[in-house]
Design a protein around this motif. Structure first.
Motif, PDB file in Angstrom:
ATOM      1  N   GLY A  51       0.790  -1.220   0.000  1.00  0.00           N
ATOM      2  CA  GLY A  51       0.000   0.000   0.000  1.00  0.00           C
ATOM      3  C   GLY A  51       0.827   1.279   0.000  1.00  0.00           C
ATOM      4  N   LYS A  52       2.148   1.165  -0.110  1.00  0.00           N
ATOM      5  CA  LYS A  52       3.007   2.351  -0.093  1.00  0.00           C
ATOM      6  C   LYS A  52       3.488   2.770  -1.487  1.00  0.00           C
ATOM      7  N   ASP A  53       3.328   1.904  -2.465  1.00  0.00           N
ATOM      8  CA  ASP A  53       3.800   2.229  -3.816  1.00  0.00           C
ATOM      9  C   ASP A  53       3.133   3.486  -4.368  1.00  0.00           C
ATOM     10  N   GLN A  54       1.889   3.743  -3.973  1.00  0.00           N
ATOM     11  CA  GLN A  54       1.164   4.900  -4.490  1.00  0.00           C
ATOM     12  C   GLN A  54       1.800   6.212  -4.052  1.00  0.00           C
ATOM     13  N   LYS A  55       2.474   6.232  -2.886  1.00  0.00           N
ATOM     14  CA  LYS A  55       3.106   7.453  -2.378  1.00  0.00           C
ATOM     15  C   LYS A  55       4.529   7.627  -2.896  1.00  0.00           C
ATOM     16  N   ALA A  56       5.128   6.567  -3.394  1.00  0.00           N
ATOM     17  CA  ALA A  56       6.550   6.560  -3.757  1.00  0.00           C
ATOM     18  C   ALA A  56       6.790   7.135  -5.145  1.00  0.00           C
ATOM     19  N   LEU A  57       8.049   7.542  -5.356  1.00  0.00           N
ATOM     20  CA  LEU A  57       8.552   7.721  -6.712  1.00  0.00           C
ATOM     21  C   LEU A  57       9.319   6.447  -7.034  1.00  0.00           C
ATOM     22  N   HIS A  58       9.189   5.975  -8.249  1.00  0.00           N
ATOM     23  CA  HIS A  58       9.773   4.703  -8.660  1.00  0.00           C
ATOM     24  C   HIS A  58      10.969   4.976  -9.569  1.00  0.00           C
ATOM     25  N   PRO A 110      10.176  12.809   3.144  1.00  0.00           N
ATOM     26  CA  PRO A 110      10.080  12.701   4.597  1.00  0.00           C
ATOM     27  C   PRO A 110       8.623  12.570   5.043  1.00  0.00           C
ATOM     28  N   GLY A 111       8.405  11.636   5.976  1.00  0.00           N
ATOM     29  CA  GLY A 111       7.075  11.452   6.535  1.00  0.00           C
ATOM     30  C   GLY A 111       6.210  10.430   5.829  1.00  0.00           C
ATOM     31  N   ASP A 112       6.568  10.041   4.608  1.00  0.00           N
ATOM     32  CA  ASP A 112       5.748   9.060   3.893  1.00  0.00           C
ATOM     33  C   ASP A 112       6.095   7.612   4.238  1.00  0.00           C
ATOM     34  N   TYR A 113       7.287   7.377   4.744  1.00  0.00           N
ATOM     35  CA  TYR A 113       7.678   6.020   5.160  1.00  0.00           C
ATOM     36  C   TYR A 113       8.399   6.121   6.495  1.00  0.00           C
ATOM     37  N   PHE A 114       9.524   6.824   6.497  1.00  0.00           N
ATOM     38  CA  PHE A 114      10.246   7.167   7.717  1.00  0.00           C
ATOM     39  C   PHE A 114      10.075   8.657   7.953  1.00  0.00           C
ATOM     40  N   GLU A 115      10.584   9.121   9.076  1.00  0.00           N
ATOM     41  CA  GLU A 115      10.571  10.555   9.376  1.00  0.00           C
ATOM     42  C   GLU A 115      11.393  11.314   8.325  1.00  0.00           C
ATOM     43  N   ASN A 116      12.441  10.657   7.807  1.00  0.00           N
ATOM     44  CA  ASN A 116      13.320  11.265   6.805  1.00  0.00           C
ATOM     45  C   ASN A 116      13.010  10.707   5.422  1.00  0.00           C
ATOM     46  N   ALA A 170      21.206   7.126  -8.697  1.00  0.00           N
ATOM     47  CA  ALA A 170      20.053   7.786  -9.320  1.00  0.00           C
ATOM     48  C   ALA A 170      18.971   8.058  -8.276  1.00  0.00           C
ATOM     49  N   SER A 171      18.811   7.161  -7.323  1.00  0.00           N
ATOM     50  CA  SER A 171      17.796   7.324  -6.270  1.00  0.00           C
ATOM     51  C   SER A 171      18.172   8.470  -5.337  1.00  0.00           C
ATOM     52  N   ILE A 172      19.443   8.550  -4.975  1.00  0.00           N
ATOM     53  CA  ILE A 172      19.931   9.642  -4.124  1.00  0.00           C
ATOM     54  C   ILE A 172      19.723  10.976  -4.845  1.00  0.00           C
ATOM     55  N   SER A 173      20.065  11.034  -6.129  1.00  0.00           N
ATOM     56  CA  SER A 173      19.863  12.251  -6.924  1.00  0.00           C
ATOM     57  C   SER A 173      18.388  12.607  -7.028  1.00  0.00           C
ATOM     58  N   ALA A 174      17.533  11.605  -7.202  1.00  0.00           N
ATOM     59  CA  ALA A 174      16.087  11.856  -7.326  1.00  0.00           C
ATOM     60  C   ALA A 174      15.531  12.433  -6.026  1.00  0.00           C
ATOM     61  N   ILE A 175      16.030  11.978  -4.880  1.00  0.00           N
ATOM     62  CA  ILE A 175      15.593  12.542  -3.591  1.00  0.00           C
ATOM     63  C   ILE A 175      16.036  13.999  -3.493  1.00  0.00           C
ATOM     64  N   GLU A 176      17.278  14.263  -3.892  1.00  0.00           N
ATOM     65  CA  GLU A 176      17.783  15.646  -3.846  1.00  0.00           C
ATOM     66  C   GLU A 176      16.981  16.539  -4.788  1.00  0.00           C
ATOM     67  N   ASN A 177      16.707  16.059  -5.994  1.00  0.00           N
ATOM     68  CA  ASN A 177      16.006  16.870  -7.000  1.00  0.00           C
ATOM     69  C   ASN A 177      14.512  17.010  -6.724  1.00  0.00           C
ATOM     70  N   SER A 178      13.856  15.908  -6.344  1.00  0.00           N
ATOM     71  CA  SER A 178      12.403  15.923  -6.171  1.00  0.00           C
ATOM     72  C   SER A 178      11.969  16.461  -4.816  1.00  0.00           C
ATOM     73  N   TYR A 179      12.743  16.148  -3.778  1.00  0.00           N
ATOM     74  CA  TYR A 179      12.331  16.498  -2.419  1.00  0.00           C
ATOM     75  C   TYR A 179      13.223  17.551  -1.769  1.00  0.00           C
ATOM     76  N   LYS A 180      14.301  17.948  -2.456  1.00  0.00           N
ATOM     77  CA  LYS A 180      15.262  18.931  -1.908  1.00  0.00           C
ATOM     78  C   LYS A 180      15.792  18.473  -0.546  1.00  0.00           C
ATOM     79  N   GLU A 181      16.093  17.186  -0.446  1.00  0.00           N
ATOM     80  CA  GLU A 181      16.588  16.580   0.798  1.00  0.00           C
ATOM     81  C   GLU A 181      17.947  15.935   0.542  1.00  0.00           C
ATOM     82  N   THR A 182      18.802  15.966   1.547  1.00  0.00           N
ATOM     83  CA  THR A 182      20.077  15.244   1.456  1.00  0.00           C
ATOM     84  C   THR A 182      20.196  14.194   2.558  1.00  0.00           C
TER      85      THR A 182
END
Length: 147
Positions: free
Chosen positions: A41-48, A66-72, A96-108
């Motif tokens: 039930g978490k795939d709907q919130k994720a970026l793939h 942050p907040g959709d699975y873990f606090e971060n 690519a996943s680390i970059s996608a988090i930085e680009n999509s969520y502005k998180e490091t």
């Protein structure tokens, strides 16, 4: 070389979703002999984050803000097809996943729940262990963070 695509759940075609779930089941359920509920039930919130080679999905992760699975922000369901692992696509899909988090969520700051035997793989990507090992679906895991 793999082509990387990042898609929301809504952007996935039915075939892509089928291929992702098939790859996850192939590795996490069959290869690792682990009976667990992959479709959680978490795939709907994720970026793939999808790694494609010769029109076939051979590597995959899902990422969360942050907040959709873990606090971060987090990365999960890291998988590479068994017959493709010698090409080190795990590093490509994780970078690519680390970059996608930085680009999509502005998180490091990223948290993962890693299978313990893969600690050095994740260390090479800048993740550090925190806390003690624990069992998740009867497989030793460790929490790891990247800042």
């Amino acid at each position: 070389m793999i082509e990387i695509q990042v898609k929301s759940f809504q952007e996935l075609s039915t075939q892509e979703l089928y291929d992702i779930l098939q790859l996850r089941s192939e590795v996490f359920v069959v290869e690792q002999n682990c009976v667990y509920q992959d479709i959680d039930g978490k795939d709907q919130k994720a970026l793939h984050v999808i790694g494609i080679k010769n029109n076939k999905i051979v590597a995959y992760t899902r990422i969360f803000k942050p907040g959709d699975y873990f606090e971060n922000a987090s990365i999960g369901r890291v998988v590479v097809a068994k017959n493709q692992r010698q090409f080190k696509y795990g590093y490509d899909i994780m970078k690519a996943s680390i970059s996608a988090i930085e680009n999509s969520y502005k998180e490091t700051f990223i948290k993962i729940s890693a299978q313990a035997y893969l600690k050095s793989f994740y260390n090479n990507l800048g993740f550090k262990e925190i806390g003690q090992e624990y069992l998740e679906d009867d497989i030793p895991h460790i929490a790891m963070i990247k800042e």
